[in-house]
Design an enzyme around this catalytic site. Structure first.
Site, short mmCIF file in Angstrom:
data_model
loop_
_atom_site.label_atom_id
_atom_site.label_comp_id
_atom_site.label_asym_id
_atom_site.label_seq_id
_atom_site.Cartn_x
_atom_site.Cartn_y
_atom_site.Cartn_z
N MET A 91 45.40 69.51 -19.38
CA MET A 91 45.89 70.25 -20.17
C MET A 91 45.70 69.38 -21.67
O MET A 91 46.27 68.80 -22.34
CB MET A 91 48.05 70.11 -21.12
CG MET A 91 47.96 71.02 -21.71
SD MET A 91 50.37 71.02 -21.44
CE MET A 91 50.27 69.35 -20.99
N ARG A 102 57.16 69.57 -19.01
CA ARG A 102 58.09 69.03 -18.78
C ARG A 102 59.53 68.27 -18.09
O ARG A 102 59.86 66.92 -17.74
CB ARG A 102 59.31 70.18 -19.74
CG ARG A 102 58.56 69.85 -21.84
CD ARG A 102 58.89 70.75 -22.49
NE ARG A 102 58.39 70.82 -24.26
CZ ARG A 102 58.52 71.33 -24.80
NH1 ARG A 102 59.20 72.66 -24.96
NH2 ARG A 102 57.62 71.40 -25.75
N TYR A 111 55.45 62.45 -24.23
CA TYR A 111 55.28 62.86 -24.01
C TYR A 111 55.84 64.74 -23.78
O TYR A 111 56.92 64.14 -23.56
CB TYR A 111 55.41 62.76 -22.15
CG TYR A 111 54.05 62.66 -21.66
CD1 TYR A 111 52.35 61.92 -21.94
CD2 TYR A 111 54.63 61.32 -20.25
CE1 TYR A 111 51.42 61.63 -20.92
CE2 TYR A 111 53.41 61.02 -19.12
CZ TYR A 111 52.31 60.66 -20.33
OH TYR A 111 50.94 60.32 -19.28
N GLU A 112 55.06 65.32 -24.00
CA GLU A 112 55.17 66.76 -23.64
C GLU A 112 56.49 66.95 -25.10
O GLU A 112 57.23 68.07 -24.69
CB GLU A 112 55.43 67.24 -22.69
CG GLU A 112 55.10 67.07 -21.01
CD GLU A 112 53.13 67.74 -21.52
OE1 GLU A 112 52.97 68.70 -22.82
OE2 GLU A 112 52.87 67.20 -21.20
N GLY A 113 56.36 66.60 -26.01
CA GLY A 113 57.61 66.75 -26.97
C GLY A 113 58.56 65.79 -27.27
O GLY A 113 59.04 65.16 -25.90
#
Length: 598
Positions: free
Chosen positions: A162, A299, A445-447
């Protein structure tokens, strides 16, 4: 460090808490796997993780990855372990049968993923990211790209990544500069040339698979500014012909492998796209919506990351505490002992740390597995739209909670792992400090955790006037009503009332000051996490109480469940008092100081 898959607890959650056989029949009908097949898959994966992946965890941390020419060389043993993983069909477990997958439920894949992460987080990221790329392509790709790429991705021959972050932007994706220009020399209307630099790309380049499929956010020339102008592209490392055969290398490269705090065995890359051929996924300027298929799956993957580090740190701290002799215990559990010192597990403060780890490890498993069951339901062709819509709402609420809460508590639990070992935890020989370092990325990670809180409050709760919370709170309310005389149910009810009151308070405060949502985001996600885990722990205690017959072989297991539930409510749930007070202190406590005073 060692890892032993907690098969007894996994079985408890699957079969006693969630009745997985009935769940699979409901979502798959006659094609549902039975208990024996589920157990066989889990046990075989446990064996692979314990025997092949866990021994490579320290190797990956010690050796790291290195860039040689255009390729990244992974640590010793990683490539062979991946080959064994692929040869035994693990990547295809939940893939659609039409593309060569085994067609088993996604929840089963998440259970096996828990074990691969626990055994070796750095290694697990290589196949782990591919799942999100597959999901994105399945939901938003056209038939031509699916036929070209999915069979090899599902088999594990190819992997995926990603590509979002750029040097000038992290979570603010509206600042993305990577550009996409239509390739006028191609007869494919969805073919573009991608140019730009991406940063912090996990598994961006490596030697485990013959091709890597990058899912890239970029802006088509002339598109609107901000997130509304972003589009999503599939950009392969090697170009692929119509039959899935590999052609020439695409115009992309790894510019550097990041030197980082943890996860040394996974290549975190700076990726350069220099007019690389990419194929539009979904509609132009709708890339962020399509990307959320990947982001949401990732997430939940990070929620697993946090939980897994808690599990492994607990396992090793527990075994060390049983063996390490230090001081005499005030109240010996083996009064006949004449030793000069007792195992440290007999000291209350060590028990405090171990019990905290145990409560979060087992509670996190319940939460994560419940989330994966909702994925199954949301994708089922055997359920009606009402049931699928409820599952999607549950996922929408629980995904940010699971990611934010379990990643945050993993820092506490891995820190306790070091503390139980004392000085032996601080040095590298015993591996506890690696668990802390590897876990540290999970809150980013991921926000970040604040991003999860903003997502839950802003995009989910306030945008629906709280309606999205109803399926979850209805379930909790039904449990409370069915267990009216249970102390844990009564305490849970009190916390749910306060949770609702805090939600209303933030909503009213944010109408006066927009900073209130951001100021409360982290405390709110943590408060939510404590309440949700309390719901699962209360259910576990009810089941354990029912199973304690006095003759069952597993009486010790069920007694431990009840005791751990009691610890959770008595020692961990009071933390919500501080969180509530912090939320109500308001944004002014944070914003009143001028920038020059920092």
């Amino acid at each position: 460090m060692s890892y032993k898959a907690p098969l007894r607890d996994i079985a408890f959650v699957l079969h006693e808490l969630f009745d997985i056989e009935s769940h699979y029949r409901n979502i798959l009908g006659n094609n549902a796997p039975d208990k024996d097949l589920v157990s066989a898959i889990i046990e075989e994966c446990a064996r692979f993780c314990e025997e092949q992946l866990a021994p490579l965890n320290a190797v990956g941390d010690r050796e790291g990855c290195r860039l040689e020419g255009e390729s990244v060389v992974t640590p010793s043993g990683f490539k062979q372990a991946y080959q064994n993983y692929k040869d035994n069909g693990w990547p295809a477990l939940s893939g659609p049968i039409e593309f060569g997958g085994q067609g088993l439920p996604d929840s089963l894949r998440y259970i096996t993923t828990e074990m691969t992460i626990s055994a070796n987080h750095a290694w697990s990221n290589y196949p782990g990211l591919t799942g999100g790329a597959i999901t994105t392509l399945l939901r938003h790709g056209d038939s031509r790209r699916k036929a070209q790429f999915l069979p090899k991705m599902i088999s594990g021959d190819w992997s995926g990544t990603m590509c979002l972050t750029e040097p000038q932007c992290g979570s603010d994706l509206g600042l993305i500069r990577t550009s996409a220009i239509h390739d006028d020399e191609s007869d494919d209307s969805r073919c573009y040339l991608i140019t730009g630099a991406k940063l912090f790309i996990s598994s961006g380049e490596h030697d485990l698979t013959e091709n890597i499929v990058h899912i890239v956010l970029a802006r088509i020339a002339g598109a609107p500014k901000g997130t509304k102008g972003l589009s999503l592209f599939l950009v392969p490392k090697y170009l692929v012909d119509e039959n899935g055969g590999i052609g020439r290398r695409n115009r992309l490269s790894c510019g550097a492998v990041e030197s980082k705090m943890g996860l040394h065995g996974n290549a975190t890359c700076a990726m350069n796209f220099d007019g690389a051929v990419g194929y539009l996924i979904g509609d132009a300027n709708s890339g962020l919506q399509a990307m959320f298929s990947y982001i949401n799956e990732s997430r939940l993957g990070v929620a697993l990351h946090g939980h897994c580090h808690t599990e492994v740190s607990y396992q090793n701290a527990r075994e060390y505490a049983k063996q390490r002799l230090q001081m005499k215990a005030a109240h010996r559990t083996d009064s006949a002992s004449a030793r000069d010192a007792d195992p440290i597990i007999q000291h209350p403060d060590v028990r405090r740390m171990l019990m905290t780890q145990k409560a979060f490890a087992e509670g996190g498993r319940m939460l994560n597995y419940f989330c994966t069951l909702q994925i199954d339901k949301s994708q089922s062709q055997h359920l009606d739209e009402t049931a699928k819509e409820e599952a999607e709402k549950l996922l929408a609420v629980l995904t940010p909670i699971a990611k934010g809460f379990l990643s945050e508590v993993s820092l506490e639990t891995t820190n306790y792992g070091i503390q139980v070992f004392g000085g032996h935890g601080y040095i590298a020989d015993n591996g506890q400090e690696q668990e802390f370092r590897d876990a540290r990325i999970t809150t980013i990670y991921e926000g970040t955790t604040a991003i999860q809180g903003l997502d839950l409050l802003g995009r989910k709760i306030f945008s629906t006037n709280g309606a999205i919370l109803q399926p979850l709170q209805r379930r909790i309310g039904q449990f409370i009503a069915a267990n009216a005389n249970n102390n844990y149910a009564e305490m849970l009810e009190e916390h749910v009332r306060e949770w609702n009151a805090l939600t209303r308070w933030i909503g009213a405060a944010s109408a006066r000051d927009a900073d209130e949502v951001n100021a409360a985001a982290v405390e709110y996600i943590l408060y939510s996490g404590y309440v949700v885990l309390a719901y699962f722990w209360a259910q576990a205690a009810v089941i354990a109480d029912r199973q304690l017959t006095g003759v069952a072989d597993d009486d010790a297991f069920y007694r431990a469940k009840k005791i751990t539930c009691d610890f959770y409510f008595r020692r961990l749930m009071p933390r919500t008092l501080t969180l509530a007070a912090a939320i109500k202190s308001g944004a002014s406590a944070l914003m009143v100081l001028s920038e020059s005073d920092f």
